[in-house]
Scaffold this active site. Structure first.
Site, short mmCIF file in Angstrom:
data_model
loop_
_atom_site.label_atom_id
_atom_site.label_comp_id
_atom_site.label_asym_id
_atom_site.label_seq_id
_atom_site.Cartn_x
_atom_site.Cartn_y
_atom_site.Cartn_z
N ARG A 103 0.86 -1.18 0.00
CA ARG A 103 0.00 0.00 0.00
C ARG A 103 0.90 1.23 0.00
O ARG A 103 1.70 1.43 0.92
CB ARG A 103 -0.93 0.03 1.22
CG ARG A 103 -1.66 1.37 1.34
CD ARG A 103 -2.73 1.42 2.42
NE ARG A 103 -3.93 0.71 2.01
CZ ARG A 103 -5.13 0.90 2.55
NH1 ARG A 103 -5.29 1.80 3.52
NH2 ARG A 103 -6.18 0.23 2.14
N HIS A 130 -7.72 0.90 -6.13
CA HIS A 130 -7.95 0.12 -4.92
C HIS A 130 -8.76 -1.13 -5.31
O HIS A 130 -9.93 -1.29 -4.94
CB HIS A 130 -8.71 0.97 -3.90
CG HIS A 130 -8.69 0.42 -2.51
ND1 HIS A 130 -7.97 -0.70 -2.15
CD2 HIS A 130 -9.34 0.82 -1.38
CE1 HIS A 130 -8.15 -0.94 -0.85
NE2 HIS A 130 -8.98 -0.05 -0.37
N GLN A 133 -10.76 -3.54 -2.81
CA GLN A 133 -12.02 -2.98 -2.32
C GLN A 133 -13.17 -3.33 -3.26
O GLN A 133 -14.27 -3.68 -2.81
CB GLN A 133 -11.87 -1.45 -2.22
CG GLN A 133 -13.11 -0.76 -1.72
CD GLN A 133 -13.42 -1.09 -0.27
OE1 GLN A 133 -12.56 -0.95 0.59
NE2 GLN A 133 -14.63 -1.53 0.01
N ASP A 219 -17.06 8.08 -1.22
CA ASP A 219 -15.82 7.88 -0.46
C ASP A 219 -15.42 9.26 0.07
O ASP A 219 -16.03 10.28 -0.28
CB ASP A 219 -14.76 7.29 -1.40
CG ASP A 219 -13.45 6.93 -0.68
OD1 ASP A 219 -13.44 6.86 0.57
OD2 ASP A 219 -12.44 6.73 -1.38
N CYS A 258 -16.43 2.59 1.13
CA CYS A 258 -15.33 1.67 1.47
C CYS A 258 -14.86 1.84 2.91
O CYS A 258 -14.25 0.94 3.46
CB CYS A 258 -14.17 1.89 0.51
SG CYS A 258 -13.44 3.54 0.60
N ARG A 286 -14.64 -7.81 2.90
CA ARG A 286 -13.20 -7.67 2.58
C ARG A 286 -12.47 -8.94 2.99
O ARG A 286 -11.56 -9.39 2.30
CB ARG A 286 -12.58 -6.48 3.34
CG ARG A 286 -13.17 -5.11 3.09
CD ARG A 286 -12.83 -4.51 1.75
NE ARG A 286 -11.42 -4.43 1.40
CZ ARG A 286 -10.57 -3.46 1.75
NH1 ARG A 286 -10.97 -2.46 2.48
NH2 ARG A 286 -9.31 -3.47 1.34
N1 NVA Z 1 -9.84 7.15 -1.25
C1 NVA Z 1 -9.44 6.73 0.08
C2 NVA Z 1 -9.68 5.28 0.26
C3 NVA Z 1 -9.39 4.76 1.64
C4 NVA Z 1 -9.58 3.30 1.77
C5 NVA Z 1 -7.98 7.06 0.30
O1 NVA Z 1 -7.16 6.81 -0.61
O2 NVA Z 1 -7.65 7.58 1.35
N1 CP Z 2 -11.38 0.60 2.82
C1 CP Z 2 -10.12 0.42 3.22
O1 CP Z 2 -9.23 0.06 2.43
O2 CP Z 2 -9.91 0.63 4.53
P1 CP Z 2 -8.51 0.77 5.25
O3 CP Z 2 -7.86 2.02 4.76
O4 CP Z 2 -8.86 0.84 6.71
O5 CP Z 2 -7.67 -0.44 4.92
#
Ligand code: NVA
Ligand code: CP
Length: 301
Positions: A103, A130, A133, A219, A258, A286
């Site tokens: 990540r 992502h 997700q 989101d 998400c 998930r």
């Molecule tokens: N769009 C959000 C998703 C978090 C799971 C981010 O990248 O922070």
């Molecule tokens: N939705 C999601 O990926 O959550 P986290 O950032 O908590 O892993």
């Protein structure tokens, strides 16, 4: 691609057959009717350059339930935080573990890892995508609708990483995706150009985008790594998923997010806690989706 294993990087480059295989295994795992576990213990390393709750915990629990284990490297408390390159880190980790989740911010950097890894790589989120997700999201929709064909899905809010992965998923599913975003917050133009079809429509007005929606997805307005800018929040106000917006669908409409949610910003409490909110099943799913992804990457399904 090494044919002993598969990378899980983006949904548009995985075949429809394989996506369906992952989804059907996820359903089986949830129903406890899958008999797949690792006969010989497998280890997953997870590298987090950004925070995570769901991805981190569901992959850890999922791995342990499959007779595996995990090692977690946070940027700050590994040598990554002192400047060791990701490439060197991956070369070394590949010698210790069976599979790696990454990540981070940069999509290209994530793709580069393939060149250094001798084990499968899972995209655990970048600024651009992502995909894990969306497998869980589609699993959730399959549980709630007899078919996804011609389903009207409306994305309302920032055209971000999660939205890009929804666009990728359109390659495999026959739903309509209406995307409403404020000016300058539309999804990645390259992705849109590549996948633009009659099934994907872009709107400036969220009230137009949700007409006839079976599902509304949103989101955060401020993704990880972005600056919290009050002017940006103002621009998004009209894109809040609230009762007034839901009334415009003129039908029963489900809600996906998400998580983490920013209540009072992209969604109101009455919607996220309402009877048509699927967010808790979505988060639960998930776990099963990730187990199926792990099994697929390691050629166990
Ligand atoms: N769009 C959000 C998703 C978090 C799971 C981010 O990248 O922070
Ligand atoms: N939705 C999601 O990926 O959550 P986290 O950032 O908590 O892993």
């Amino acid at each position: 691609m090494n044919n002993r294993f598969k990378h899980f990087l983006n949904l548009d480059e995985i075949s429809k057959n394989d996506i369906n295989l992952i989804l059907s295994e996820s359903h089986k795992i949830k129903k406890k009717s899958s008999d797949h576990t690792f006969k010989k213990k497998k280890i997953l390393a997870m590298i987090f350059e950004k925070p995570s709750t769901r991805t981190r915990v569901s992959f850890e629990v999922g791995m342990k339930q499959l007779n595996g284990d995990v090692v977690i490297l946070d940027h700050a408390d590994s040598q990554l935080g002192r400047g060791e390159s990701l490439e060197d880190t991956i070369k070394v980790l590949s010698k210790y573990v069976d599979i790696i989740l990454y990540r981070g911010s940069c999509e290209e950097k994530m793709y580069d890892l393939k060149n250094f890894s001798t084990v499968p790589i899972i995209n655990g989120l970048t600024d651009q995508s992502h995909p894990c997700q969306i497998i869980a999201d589609i699993l959730t929709l399959q549980e709630n609708f007899p078919t996804l064909d011609n389903l009207n899905i409306s994305w309302v809010g920032d055209g971000n990483n999660v939205c890009n992965s929804w666009i990728h998923s359109c390659k495999h599913f026959n739903f309509n995706l209406n995307i409403a975003c404020p000016e300058n917050s539309f999804p990645d133009q390259k992705i849109l150009k590549k996948y633009k079809s009659s099934k994907i429509n872009i709107f400036k007005d969220p009230y137009e985008a949700v007409k006839g929606a079976d599902v509304i997805v949103t989101d955060t307005w401020v993704s990880m790594g972005m600056k919290d800018d009050p002017d940006r929040i103002k621009k998004f106000k009209k894109f809040q998923v609230n009762k007034k917006l839901l009334e415009k669908t003129s039908k029963e409409t489900f809600f996906l997010h998400c998580l983490p949610a920013h209540r009072g910003f992209e969604v109101t409490n009455e919607i996220i806690d309402g009877k048509n909110s699927l967010v808790w099943s979505e988060a639960e799913n998930r776990l099963y989706a990730h187990q199926a992804i792990l099994l697929w990457c390691l050629n166990k399904i």
